[in-house]
Design an enzyme around this catalytic site. Structure first.
Site, mmCIF file in Angstrom:
data_model
loop_
_atom_site.group_PDB
_atom_site.id
_atom_site.type_symbol
_atom_site.label_atom_id
_atom_site.label_comp_id
_atom_site.label_asym_id
_atom_site.label_seq_id
_atom_site.Cartn_x
_atom_site.Cartn_y
_atom_site.Cartn_z
ATOM 1 N N ILE A 12 40.254 33.070 29.664
ATOM 2 C CA ILE A 12 39.514 32.262 30.637
ATOM 3 C C ILE A 12 38.168 32.919 30.959
ATOM 4 O O ILE A 12 37.123 32.256 31.001
ATOM 5 C CB ILE A 12 40.360 32.061 31.925
ATOM 6 C CG1 ILE A 12 41.670 31.311 31.594
ATOM 7 C CG2 ILE A 12 39.575 31.344 33.016
ATOM 8 C CD1 ILE A 12 41.519 29.916 31.042
ATOM 9 N N SER A 138 45.679 25.724 38.114
ATOM 10 C CA SER A 138 45.973 25.977 36.687
ATOM 11 C C SER A 138 45.539 24.817 35.793
ATOM 12 O O SER A 138 45.173 23.744 36.267
ATOM 13 C CB SER A 138 47.470 26.205 36.529
ATOM 14 O OG SER A 138 48.129 24.946 36.638
ATOM 15 N N CYS A 139 45.656 25.047 34.494
ATOM 16 C CA CYS A 139 45.296 24.018 33.505
ATOM 17 C C CYS A 139 46.122 22.744 33.690
ATOM 18 O O CYS A 139 45.576 21.636 33.736
ATOM 19 C CB CYS A 139 45.490 24.579 32.103
ATOM 20 S SG CYS A 139 47.031 25.491 31.888
ATOM 21 N N HIS A 193 54.711 22.578 39.276
ATOM 22 C CA HIS A 193 53.460 21.823 39.130
ATOM 23 C C HIS A 193 53.281 20.768 40.223
ATOM 24 O O HIS A 193 52.162 20.541 40.701
ATOM 25 C CB HIS A 193 53.393 21.172 37.751
ATOM 26 C CG HIS A 193 53.590 22.173 36.641
ATOM 27 N ND1 HIS A 193 54.824 22.444 36.094
ATOM 28 C CD2 HIS A 193 52.711 22.987 36.028
ATOM 29 C CE1 HIS A 193 54.692 23.381 35.165
ATOM 30 N NE2 HIS A 193 53.424 23.738 35.110
ATOM 31 N N HIS A 219 48.892 21.595 25.885
ATOM 32 C CA HIS A 219 50.034 21.046 26.624
ATOM 33 C C HIS A 219 49.989 19.521 26.465
ATOM 34 O O HIS A 219 48.925 18.951 26.218
ATOM 35 C CB HIS A 219 49.921 21.301 28.128
ATOM 36 C CG HIS A 219 49.784 22.722 28.545
ATOM 37 N ND1 HIS A 219 50.745 23.678 28.318
ATOM 38 C CD2 HIS A 219 48.800 23.358 29.223
ATOM 39 C CE1 HIS A 219 50.357 24.838 28.844
ATOM 40 N NE2 HIS A 219 49.175 24.668 29.391
ATOM 41 N N GLN A 299 44.580 24.049 27.271
ATOM 42 C CA GLN A 299 44.797 24.993 28.380
ATOM 43 C C GLN A 299 43.728 26.065 28.492
ATOM 44 O O GLN A 299 43.431 26.538 29.582
ATOM 45 C CB GLN A 299 46.188 25.632 28.234
ATOM 46 C CG GLN A 299 46.334 26.698 27.150
ATOM 47 C CD GLN A 299 46.488 26.131 25.744
ATOM 48 O OE1 GLN A 299 46.624 24.933 25.560
ATOM 49 N NE2 GLN A 299 46.478 27.000 24.747
HETATM 50 P P1 NAD Z 1 44.149 37.015 29.556
HETATM 51 O O1 NAD Z 1 45.293 37.959 29.450
HETATM 52 O O2 NAD Z 1 43.667 36.327 28.331
HETATM 53 O O3 NAD Z 1 42.901 37.746 30.210
HETATM 54 C C1 NAD Z 1 42.997 38.578 31.317
HETATM 55 C C2 NAD Z 1 42.006 39.719 31.172
HETATM 56 O O4 NAD Z 1 41.999 40.503 32.354
HETATM 57 C C3 NAD Z 1 42.333 40.643 30.004
HETATM 58 O O5 NAD Z 1 41.155 40.886 29.271
HETATM 59 C C4 NAD Z 1 42.837 41.910 30.701
HETATM 60 O O6 NAD Z 1 42.554 43.074 29.965
HETATM 61 C C5 NAD Z 1 42.026 41.877 31.985
HETATM 62 N N1 NAD Z 1 42.593 42.688 33.081
HETATM 63 C C6 NAD Z 1 43.799 43.287 33.171
HETATM 64 N N2 NAD Z 1 43.914 43.944 34.346
HETATM 65 C C7 NAD Z 1 42.748 43.764 35.021
HETATM 66 C C8 NAD Z 1 42.265 44.182 36.279
HETATM 67 N N3 NAD Z 1 42.999 44.950 37.094
HETATM 68 N N4 NAD Z 1 41.023 43.799 36.658
HETATM 69 C C9 NAD Z 1 40.275 43.016 35.859
HETATM 70 N N5 NAD Z 1 40.689 42.582 34.644
HETATM 71 C C10 NAD Z 1 41.909 42.949 34.220
HETATM 72 O O7 NAD Z 1 44.572 35.955 30.681
HETATM 73 P P2 NAD Z 1 43.996 34.491 30.863
HETATM 74 O O8 NAD Z 1 44.820 33.564 30.042
HETATM 75 O O9 NAD Z 1 42.529 34.488 30.710
HETATM 76 O O10 NAD Z 1 44.418 34.210 32.374
HETATM 77 C C11 NAD Z 1 43.624 34.625 33.473
HETATM 78 C C12 NAD Z 1 43.988 33.784 34.679
HETATM 79 O O11 NAD Z 1 43.690 32.410 34.380
HETATM 80 C C13 NAD Z 1 45.466 33.803 35.099
HETATM 81 O O12 NAD Z 1 45.539 33.632 36.492
HETATM 82 C C14 NAD Z 1 46.021 32.578 34.398
HETATM 83 O O13 NAD Z 1 47.194 32.093 35.012
HETATM 84 C C15 NAD Z 1 44.853 31.620 34.556
HETATM 85 N N6 NAD Z 1 44.822 30.515 33.601
HETATM 86 C C16 NAD Z 1 45.122 30.742 32.292
HETATM 87 C C17 NAD Z 1 45.102 29.669 31.407
HETATM 88 C C18 NAD Z 1 45.462 29.843 29.968
HETATM 89 O O14 NAD Z 1 45.990 28.929 29.379
HETATM 90 N N7 NAD Z 1 45.186 30.971 29.343
HETATM 91 C C19 NAD Z 1 44.735 28.389 31.839
HETATM 92 C C20 NAD Z 1 44.358 28.222 33.186
HETATM 93 C C21 NAD Z 1 44.432 29.292 34.068
#
Ligand code: NAD
Length: 337
Positions: A12, A138-139, A193, A219, A299
């Site tokens: 994200i 969320s997505c 959800h 999804h 997503q």
């Molecule tokens: P991701 O694992 O791809 O990315 C998270 C990043 O944060 C990684 O690069 C990780 O190294 C880094 N990280 C770890 N600890 C950290 C810290 N203490 N401080 C800062 N960065 C840190 O995860 P994502 O899929 O990008 O998800 C991020 C958020 O977005 C979550 O809340 C998730 O639920 C939400 N989200 C994800 C999606 C999806 O489908 N991937 C969709 C919508 C919302």
């Protein structure tokens, strides 16, 4: 120019950073990475790179990747932080944001209590005006809220039942998966959800069930919406096709599955990002008092425009102005097939 820091440059975070850099009224002052891996090397080519965890500075020094400081140094240069760290880590990071008194945006993996308001640009933009802490849902919730908002503001509707078929993992997640199964998740009703939709549309009567499937692309939601008045299918189509963040695609054009939708998106955008809900035209059907439709959700991308609008809302920019800028810069609503 609103100075934006991205804390967490994963699925994200990297997309939001790119989208922020495309806005005329904001700029990325830096992004953070926890480890000096290939994503850190790529991030460094585009943005100033900071270390998310102080204790990992040495790892970056050893790897030879030049860094501009730690997350605290980055926050000092920013007007707002978009937290894109993993689920529940954002809530931990909030303590740091509070100590700096900086505005922050959290993602859907955090509980609603992390912020003053849960956000969707179309449905409740104005609730985030001037707020300090906002959570972009969320997505799945973003997609549900967009469609339901338009149905409820144009027609008299009753109970909504939605079945959510979830991709099991994102494409890069080599530690997660489900090879040969469909897993009810959760098995007991309801899935979270419905509750999350109500953080934005509290008066909607909705129940959701959810399943995990062995796919990474998108999804899919199957919706059934009770109609409390006589509605024509054409009226529903005309409401949905007028919303730029919803794209209607037809099976007649070969969109027979999420695989075909993603193949189309590969021609359209970088990283095949689809910011829009994809609704199959043929799935929009009325049977007795029920409206049915099926939508697909990319997503990894759908929450990106919502984060851009959340930033503007928090700085008091009017709703229509922000959404228009976001849609134009990301070319949302430009593709009609
Ligand atoms: P991701 O694992 O791809 O990315 C998270 C990043 O944060 C990684 O690069 C990780 O190294 C880094 N990280 C770890 N600890 C950290 C810290 N203490 N401080 C800062 N960065 C840190 O995860 P994502 O899929 O990008 O998800 C991020 C958020 O977005 C979550 O809340 C998730 O639920 C939400 N989200 C994800 C999606 C999806 O489908 N991937 C969709 C919508 C919302």
């Amino acid at each position: 120019m609103i100075k934006v820091a991205i804390n967490g440059y994963g699925t994200i975070g990297k997309r939001i950073a790119e989208a922020v850099s495309m806005q005329e009224d904001m700029k990325v002052v830096g992004v953070t990475k926890t480890r000096p891996d290939f994503e850190a090397k790529l991030a460094k080519k585009k943005f100033d790179l900071y270390v998310a965890k102080k204790e990992n500075v040495e790892l970056f020094e050893k790897s030879g990747i030049e860094i501009s400081g730690t997350v605290e140094d980055l926050i000092r240069k920013a007007d707002i932080v978009v937290d894109c760290s993993p689920e529940n880590v954002g809530a931990e990071n909030k303590k740091m944001y509070e100590s700096f008194g900086i505005r922050s945006i959290f993602q859907g993996g955090e509980k609603k209590e992390v912020a003053e308001v849960s956000f969707n640009a179309i449905a409740n933009y104005n609730d985030a005006i001037g707020k300090k802490y906002v959570r972009v849902v969320s997505c799945n919730t973003t997609a549900l809220v967009r469609t339901i908002y338009h149905l409820k503001t144009n027609f008299k509707i009753g109970r909504i039942r939605a079945t959510i078929l979830r991709r099991v993992a994102d494409p890069k997640e080599d530690k997660k998966g489900l090879t040969n199964a469909i897993a009810p998740d959760p098995i007991r009703l309801p899935s979270h959800h419905a509750k999350d939709v109500k953080t934005i549309l509290p008066d909607v009567d909705i129940v959701t069930t959810a399943f995990k499937l062995p796919t990474t692309l998108m999804h899919v939601h199957s919706l059934s919406v009770e109609l409390k008045e006589s509605v024509k299918r054409e009226d529903v189509i005309s409401v949905l096709e007028n919303e730029p963040r919803i794209m209607l695609l037809s099976a007649e054009d070969g969109f027979t599955s999420t695989a075909k939708i993603i193949e189309f998106a590969r021609e359209l955008r970088m990283r095949y990002d689809l910011y829009e809900n994809i609704i199959w035209l043929e799935s929009i059907a009325i049977d007795g008092n029920d409206l049915f439709l099926t939508q697909a959700v990319h997503q990894e991308a759908i929450v990106v425009p919502e984060n851009i609008d959340a930033i503007r809302a928090m700085f008091g920019v009017p709703k229509e102005k922000s959404i228009e800028k976001t849609n134009r810069s990301l070319r949302i609503g430009y593709y009609k097939i």
